[in-house]
Write a protein that holds these residues in place. Structure first.
Motif, PDB file in Angstrom:
ATOM      1  N   LEU A 249       0.837  -1.192   0.000  1.00 32.18           N
ATOM      2  CA  LEU A 249       0.000   0.000   0.000  1.00 32.18           C
ATOM      3  C   LEU A 249       0.878   1.250   0.000  1.00 32.18           C
ATOM      4  O   LEU A 249       0.621   2.213  -0.734  1.00 32.18           O
ATOM      5  N   ALA A 250       1.936   1.190   0.824  1.00 25.84           N
ATOM      6  CA  ALA A 250       2.873   2.305   0.851  1.00 25.84           C
ATOM      7  C   ALA A 250       3.480   2.503  -0.533  1.00 25.84           C
ATOM      8  O   ALA A 250       3.629   3.637  -1.017  1.00 25.84           O
ATOM      9  N   GLY A 251       3.815   1.390  -1.193  1.00 23.54           N
ATOM     10  CA  GLY A 251       4.392   1.458  -2.533  1.00 23.54           C
ATOM     11  C   GLY A 251       3.407   2.052  -3.534  1.00 23.54           C
ATOM     12  O   GLY A 251       3.752   2.929  -4.338  1.00 23.54           O
ATOM     13  N   LEU A 252       2.159   1.598  -3.438  1.00 27.01           N
ATOM     14  CA  LEU A 252       1.132   2.087  -4.376  1.00 27.01           C
ATOM     15  C   LEU A 252       0.894   3.585  -4.211  1.00 27.01           C
ATOM     16  O   LEU A 252       0.707   4.311  -5.175  1.00 27.01           O
ATOM     17  N   ARG A 253       0.899   4.031  -2.934  1.00 24.08           N
ATOM     18  CA  ARG A 253       0.679   5.444  -2.674  1.00 24.08           C
ATOM     19  C   ARG A 253       1.842   6.287  -3.199  1.00 24.08           C
ATOM     20  O   ARG A 253       1.711   7.488  -3.385  1.00 24.08           O
ATOM     21  N   GLY A 254       2.983   5.597  -3.421  1.00 28.50           N
ATOM     22  CA  GLY A 254       4.147   6.320  -3.926  1.00 28.50           C
ATOM     23  C   GLY A 254       4.137   6.452  -5.443  1.00 28.50           C
ATOM     24  O   GLY A 254       4.982   7.138  -6.012  1.00 28.50           O
ATOM     25  N   VAL A 255       3.172   5.763  -6.090  1.00 31.07           N
ATOM     26  CA  VAL A 255       3.114   5.839  -7.548  1.00 31.07           C
ATOM     27  C   VAL A 255       2.548   7.207  -7.956  1.00 31.07           C
ATOM     28  O   VAL A 255       1.529   7.646  -7.426  1.00 31.07           O
ATOM     29  N   ASP A 256       3.221   7.832  -8.886  1.00 30.64           N
ATOM     30  CA  ASP A 256       2.850   9.177  -9.321  1.00 30.64           C
ATOM     31  C   ASP A 256       1.422   9.193  -9.886  1.00 30.64           C
ATOM     32  O   ASP A 256       1.100   8.429 -10.801  1.00 30.64           O
ATOM     33  N   PRO A 257       0.518  10.030  -9.350  1.00 30.75           N
ATOM     34  CA  PRO A 257      -0.871  10.080  -9.839  1.00 30.75           C
ATOM     35  C   PRO A 257      -0.947  10.397 -11.339  1.00 30.75           C
ATOM     36  O   PRO A 257      -1.895   9.987 -12.028  1.00 30.75           O
TER      37      PRO A 257
END
Lengths: 413, 292
Positions: free
Chosen positions: B174-182
């Motif tokens: 989840l932390a990784g996904l939140r780090g993906v550029d919108p």
């Protein structure tokens, strides 16, 4: 987790030791693993008798035999030994004696005349190179068959007296919709059941030939095959919930009358007693033997690490003497469910099963030394793995089992 | 000034380094040495060469343990990664009650393997748990007795361990996904790429770091797998769910066979080093972010 428990207990013990003791005080720190209800009542007998004789008992109870032994042995090797520690009667202290870590109790053995008062097998089990290194405190029978009187009545069968009788009785229990054999499918109980079959069908000599002499020719013979087949046949009479079950849960199935019988050591009596049942009434106990009674006797001993402190040495001597006094012996046995290791005490106050056993231990032909008195833990463990595999793996043939056992017996342990 | 600060850094680290050297490397060296001796209950110094290793190589319980840990390791890591990632992707859809769900999924991880093992043992016990519920509901044909079947029992360990670890993987992912550029998601939407393809071919490769972290954490718990097996099956039925760490512990203590136990421990050490070293090397070679 177990390591942590053991370390924690050892640490706790160290702190318990720290307060300075009076020079003339006979203070004994004792490591043991008697922690269940009946067990701690029993060990309190030792503590009280020791206090009454002028000693101070410092109790270091560690749950689980293996944990307690590990903690005690680690401390002894590490130079901070307890005054006394519990072990099982047998080969568990071989290495400690070889490394000169234990004090002998020759003087006590002489003054109490152990030759006359102990069963020969027990005297032999505590003797190394002509010296006595441990004080045996009790005898536990390991091959009892406990049965529920109500369950047998419901199935319309009599308690069996030998191994050929057993199977029809089990069949009737099965037909009556009960669990014929209450079983606890853990490795050491699988080995104990195998030992029960082995000593019941093969008698004293075969049992000793197997564990003591590692007789490969015997293992490849017809008698051993019959034992292996009988053992495997018992598997048809246990319930699907048996793998992994605790022994006392299996005993409870017999207590509740859900199961007919259980092979177990006499410590199971503690469970029956706790449930308010008495031997000869709600439950019965017997030993099956094709060649007369062969009673597998194990037990517990206390050993005394080499110490420098003179007052500690005195405490060791006092404790050793107290453990074997007739009064201590009988009071301890009443609580523990075992029988006294001394042959010269009055056992009339013990229960039915214990009185039967007290008769057998006077008969040299009926006495069989326990597994752990005959073989070192490493060999016992390796054979236990095979027994457990044979019991659980339905594809493993009797031939394969016998071959593997024969191979293991020839390895250096 | 610079030299002085470096010296004080080294001085500050010295105790930790010393402890690491003595406690870890020292114990490791001692263990390896003991594995070449004939030690039984107590360590001895009689050199016997590779005898302990050769008896280990023919020891059926050890071979079963190794096979079990391989099956367990592969299935456990794969399933925990997939399930954890899927949970994270699900929560990342800005669902309602996100924090509640996150706690629920992470909750199993707060329990020890002993508790996990006992709970699953009761659930899977055919006379107490799921199978009994089925029978009580009148489904007489229902069978779920993997726990007591030697050829299936290892999968029940995987089940319990995945249940235990999936939440942790979810948190990392989840932390990784939140780090993906919108912006990437916007581009995906503009191009009309299906969500599963976007995840598989764009987002997952971007999250290499999260995956490496998760894999290393999971791999460590595979190597030290002990308490779950003890609590759930105690290695049974028979020796069907034995694992290497339990082999070492049993032989070290209960069986008084220190030589064989240390040979097994050394073998484990070599295997772990062989598996983990490339993995860690790969992770450290990733372009490091500039330190602040």
């Amino acid at each position: 987790m177990f390591r942590c428990l053991a370390t924690g207990a050892a640490l706790a013990a160290m702190f318990a030791l720290t307060p300075p003791a009076g020079a003339e005080e006979q203070r004994a720190e004792v490591i043991h693993w008697w922690t269940s209800g009946g067990e701690s009542a029993a060990v309190k007998v030792f503590a009280d008798q020791f206090q009454a004789a002028g000693g101070t008992w410092v109790d270091t109870a560690i749950a689980g035999g293996a944990n307690a032994r590990t903690a005690a042995i680690n401390r002894t090797v590490g130079g901070n030994p307890p005054t006394a520690m519990q072990l099982n009667t047998g080969k568990q202290f071989d290495d400690l004696v070889e490394n000169d870590l234990l004090a002998n109790v020759d003087a006590l053995a002489g003054s109490q005349n152990w030759k006359a008062i102990l069963p020969a097998a027990f005297l032999q089990a505590v003797t190394r190179n002509g010296h006595e290194y441990a004080v045996p405190v009790n005898i536990h029978g390991q091959n009892w068959l406990f049965y529920s009187t109500a369950a047998l009545a419901k199935a319309g069968t009599q308690p069996p007296t030998n191994w050929d009788d057993l199977f029809p009785a089990l069949d009737k229990l099965k037909a009556a919709g009960l669990i014929p054999l209450a079983f606890s499918g853990q490795q050491n109980w699988e080995r104990n059941l195998f030992n029960n079959v082995m000593v019941g069908r093969g008698g004293h000599d075969l049992f000793v030939a197997f564990w003591g002499k590692r007789d490969v020719a015997m293992v490849k013979g017809p008698e051993f095959r019959k034992i292996a087949e009988t053992f495997k046949r018992l598997r048809d009479y246990v319930d699907p919930g048996s793998p992994g079950r605790n022994w006392n849960d299996a005993t409870n199935l017999v207590i509740q009358g859900k199961a007919g019988m259980q092979f177990m050591g006499d410590w199971a009596k503690g469970e029956f007693t706790a449930a308010g049942q008495t031997p000869g009434k709600e439950y019965g106990c017997t030993v099956l033997g094709d060649h007369g009674i062969a009673y597998v006797m194990g037990g517990d001993v206390f050993v005394f690490p080499q110490l420098k402190d003179a007052s500690q040495k005195k405490a060791q001597q006092l404790l050793a003497r107290v453990l074997l006094e007739p009064d201590t012996q009988i009071k301890f046995a009443q609580k523990k469910g075992s029988i006294p290791v001394r042959l010269d005490v009055d056992t009339s106050t013990l229960d039915d099963c214990a009185r039967k056993a007290s008769g057998w231990i006077h008969d040299v032909n009926a006495q069989v030394p326990a597994n752990e008195m005959l073989s070192p833990p490493a060999l016992t463990g390796a054979i236990q793995d095979l027994i457990s595999q044979y019991w659980n793996d339905t594809t493993m043939t009797t031939d394969a089992f016998i071959n593997k056992v024969a191979n293991t017996l020839t390895q250096p342990f | 000034m610079r030299i002085g600060s470096r010296l004080s850094t080294h001085l500050a680290l010295a105790p930790a380094l010393l402890i690491a050297l003595v406690a870890y490397c020292g114990a490791m060296g001692w263990t390896i040495w003991i594995s070449f001796t004939n030690s039984r209950m107590l360590p001895s110094s009689v050199f016997v060469g590779l005898r302990q290793y050769s008896s280990l190589a023919t020891n059926e319980r050890w071979l079963t343990s190794v096979q079990n840990i391989a099956i367990f390791g592969l299935l456990f890591i794969a399933m925990a990664l997939v399930l954890g990632f899927m949970l994270a992707a699900l929560i990342d859809q800005r669902v309602r009650a996100e924090s509640l769900l996150r706690s629920v999924f992470l909750y199993p991880f707060s329990m020890s393997f002993i508790v996990t093992g006992l709970a699953w043992r009761w659930l899977l016990d055919p006379t107490l748990g799921i199978e009994k519920v089925g029978h009580d509901l009148g489904l007489a044909w229902f069978r779920f007795d993997w726990l007591v079947r030697p050829e299936r029992v290892i999968y029940t360990l995987v089940l319990a361990a995945v249940w235990h670890a999936a939440g942790l993987v979810m948190a990392i992912m989840l932390a990784g996904l939140r780090g993906v550029d919108p912006e990437i998601w916007k581009a995906v939407r503009v191009d009309g790429i299906p969500a599963w393809r976007a995840y598989l071919f764009i987002v997952v490769p971007l999250m290499r770091g999260s995956f490496a972290t998760a894999v290393i954490l999971l791999a460590v718990s595979v190597a030290r797998l002990y308490d779950l097996s003890v609590a759930m099956t105690n290695g049974g039925p028979g020796i069907a769910s034995e694992v290497p760490a339990k082999f070492v512990m049993d032989h070290l203590f209960e069986r008084g066979n220190v030589g064989l136990a240390t040979a097994a421990a050394t073998t484990m050490l070599i295997t772990v080093a062989a598996v983990l070293a490339p993995l860690m090397y790969w992770q450290y070679r990733q372009p490091a972010r500039r330190p602040l």
